[in-house]
Design an enzyme around this catalytic site. Structure first.
Site, PDB file in Angstrom:
ATOM      1  N   MET A  13       0.819  -1.199   0.000  1.00 25.92           N
ATOM      2  CA  MET A  13       0.000   0.000   0.000  1.00 25.92           C
ATOM      3  C   MET A  13       0.855   1.252   0.000  1.00 25.92           C
ATOM      4  O   MET A  13       0.508   2.254  -0.637  1.00 25.92           O
ATOM      5  CB  MET A  13      -0.945   0.009   1.209  1.00 25.92           C
ATOM      6  CG  MET A  13      -2.215  -0.792   1.015  1.00 25.92           C
ATOM      7  SD  MET A  13      -3.151  -0.352  -0.478  1.00 25.92           S
ATOM      8  CE  MET A  13      -3.321   1.413  -0.286  1.00 25.92           C
ATOM      9  N   THR A  87      -5.683  -1.199   9.491  1.00 24.70           N
ATOM     10  CA  THR A  87      -6.820  -1.880  10.110  1.00 24.70           C
ATOM     11  C   THR A  87      -6.308  -2.829  11.192  1.00 24.70           C
ATOM     12  O   THR A  87      -5.111  -3.044  11.332  1.00 24.70           O
ATOM     13  CB  THR A  87      -7.642  -2.676   9.089  1.00 24.70           C
ATOM     14  OG1 THR A  87      -6.812  -3.684   8.496  1.00 24.70           O
ATOM     15  CG2 THR A  87      -8.187  -1.761   8.010  1.00 24.70           C
ATOM     16  N   HIS A 142     -11.243 -11.416   1.510  1.00 22.81           N
ATOM     17  CA  HIS A 142      -9.945 -10.775   1.307  1.00 22.81           C
ATOM     18  C   HIS A 142      -8.882 -11.813   0.956  1.00 22.81           C
ATOM     19  O   HIS A 142      -9.102 -13.020   1.073  1.00 22.81           O
ATOM     20  CB  HIS A 142      -9.523  -9.995   2.559  1.00 22.81           C
ATOM     21  CG  HIS A 142     -10.235  -8.689   2.726  1.00 22.81           C
ATOM     22  ND1 HIS A 142     -11.453  -8.591   3.365  1.00 22.81           N
ATOM     23  CD2 HIS A 142      -9.922  -7.437   2.316  1.00 22.81           C
ATOM     24  CE1 HIS A 142     -11.852  -7.327   3.362  1.00 22.81           C
ATOM     25  NE2 HIS A 142     -10.942  -6.609   2.736  1.00 22.81           N
ATOM     26  N   HIS A 143      -7.713 -11.327   0.586  1.00 22.97           N
ATOM     27  CA  HIS A 143      -6.578 -12.171   0.201  1.00 22.97           C
ATOM     28  C   HIS A 143      -6.090 -13.016   1.384  1.00 22.97           C
ATOM     29  O   HIS A 143      -6.399 -12.737   2.549  1.00 22.97           O
ATOM     30  CB  HIS A 143      -5.444 -11.292  -0.325  1.00 22.97           C
ATOM     31  CG  HIS A 143      -5.075 -10.174   0.614  1.00 22.97           C
ATOM     32  ND1 HIS A 143      -4.174 -10.328   1.636  1.00 22.97           N
ATOM     33  CD2 HIS A 143      -5.527  -8.895   0.687  1.00 22.97           C
ATOM     34  CE1 HIS A 143      -4.058  -9.187   2.299  1.00 22.97           C
ATOM     35  NE2 HIS A 143      -4.871  -8.304   1.743  1.00 22.97           N
ATOM     36  N   LYS A 146      -4.198 -11.467   4.655  1.00 18.67           N
ATOM     37  CA  LYS A 146      -4.815 -10.550   5.611  1.00 18.67           C
ATOM     38  C   LYS A 146      -4.913 -11.227   6.975  1.00 18.67           C
ATOM     39  O   LYS A 146      -5.371 -12.372   7.084  1.00 18.67           O
ATOM     40  CB  LYS A 146      -6.192 -10.113   5.136  1.00 18.67           C
ATOM     41  CG  LYS A 146      -6.843  -9.052   6.020  1.00 18.67           C
ATOM     42  CD  LYS A 146      -8.112  -8.512   5.382  1.00 18.67           C
ATOM     43  CE  LYS A 146      -8.794  -7.468   6.260  1.00 18.67           C
ATOM     44  NZ  LYS A 146      -7.948  -6.296   6.494  1.00 18.67           N
TER      45      LYS A 146
END
Length: 249
Positions: A13, A87, A142-143, A146
């Site tokens: 990210m 998160t 999600h992947h 995660k």
């Protein structure tokens, strides 16, 4: 011009955020923070905020909850605004973030996507109309890398729905351990992990003989990067306070 530092600069990210900023003329990257300090662009990367050679206007944090203490310590001591985009925070850490917002500008949301925040608004409206008669379930995908489950976005969606229902609902995360009929005042939360799924969220309103599903699917991480950069530019120059996507849009 908004001078930005990226916390988590060497992560996926972080690099998406740099790529996004590099295409804009209203902001630039002046520093990065990461435990891995390998430099890949024309800005220095240090292993903790206190070592930044120049003070940024805003820090975008897409790192890890473990970085929060030092990040907030730096921002509070220097008056630097911060976009908190990671998160997996605990309730205590969320309380820390909110307390910091009393002294500095803080942009905090569980999801930086404009589409997800529209989904929140749609979920609230649907709950106003259907909530008393329909069962509500949330499925997030999600992947496989995660760590946290359910996702922060799923929790954000559930909280928005619950607030619309005067916080009368409770969350059920594991039906395998519950051999009983579904209660009316629960929101089911289900997590799927696999492959390279960027992020998918479904809110299912299941009623008598009909089902309504609100969905959002992210095709790439760039939607979150663009949202975070927009938030940083928005936050620059703001006074102390807790900001989120609702104020920005």
């Amino acid at each position: 011009m908004t001078n930005i530092a990226i916390c988590g600069a060497n992560g996926k990210m972080g690099k998406n955020i740099y790529e996004c900023i590099s295409t804009r003329d209203d902001c630039k990257v002046v520093g990065g923070i990461d435990i891995f300090t390998q430099q890949y662009a024309d800005f220095p990367i240090v292993d903790e905020p206190a070592k930044l050679p120049v003070k940024p206007d805003v820090i975008i944090d897409f790192s890890n909850p473990a970085s929060l203490d030092k990040l907030l310590e730096y921002c509070l001591s220097t008056g630097t605004a911060v976009v908190v985009a990671s998160t997996g925070y605990s309730d205590e850490q969320i309380a820390q973030i909110k307390a910091a917002a009393q002294q500095i500008p803080v942009f905090f949301t569980f999801n930086m996507s404009l589409g997800i925040n529209l989904l929140v608004s749609l979920a609230k409206k649907a709950t106003e109309v259907l909530g008393g008669q329909f069962d509500i379930e949330i499925v997030e995908k999600h992947h496989n890398r995660k760590i946290d489950a359910p996702s922060g976005t799923a929790i954000m969606l559930a909280n928005a729905i619950n607030e619309t229902l005067d916080n009368s609902m409770h969350y059920v995360y594991d039906r395998h351990s519950r051999r009983q009929k579904r209660e009316k005042n629960e929101i089911g939360m289900h997590s799927i992990r696999g492959g390279t799924i960027v992020g998918e969220h479904d809110i299912i309103f299941a009623g008598h003989d009909e089902v309504i599903t609100l969905s959002h699917s992210a095709g790439s991480r760039m939607v979150f990067a663009e949202g975070a950069v927009n938030a940083a530019v928005f936050l620059n120059g703001k006074g102390a306070g807790l900001y989120d996507m609702s104020q920005m849009v």
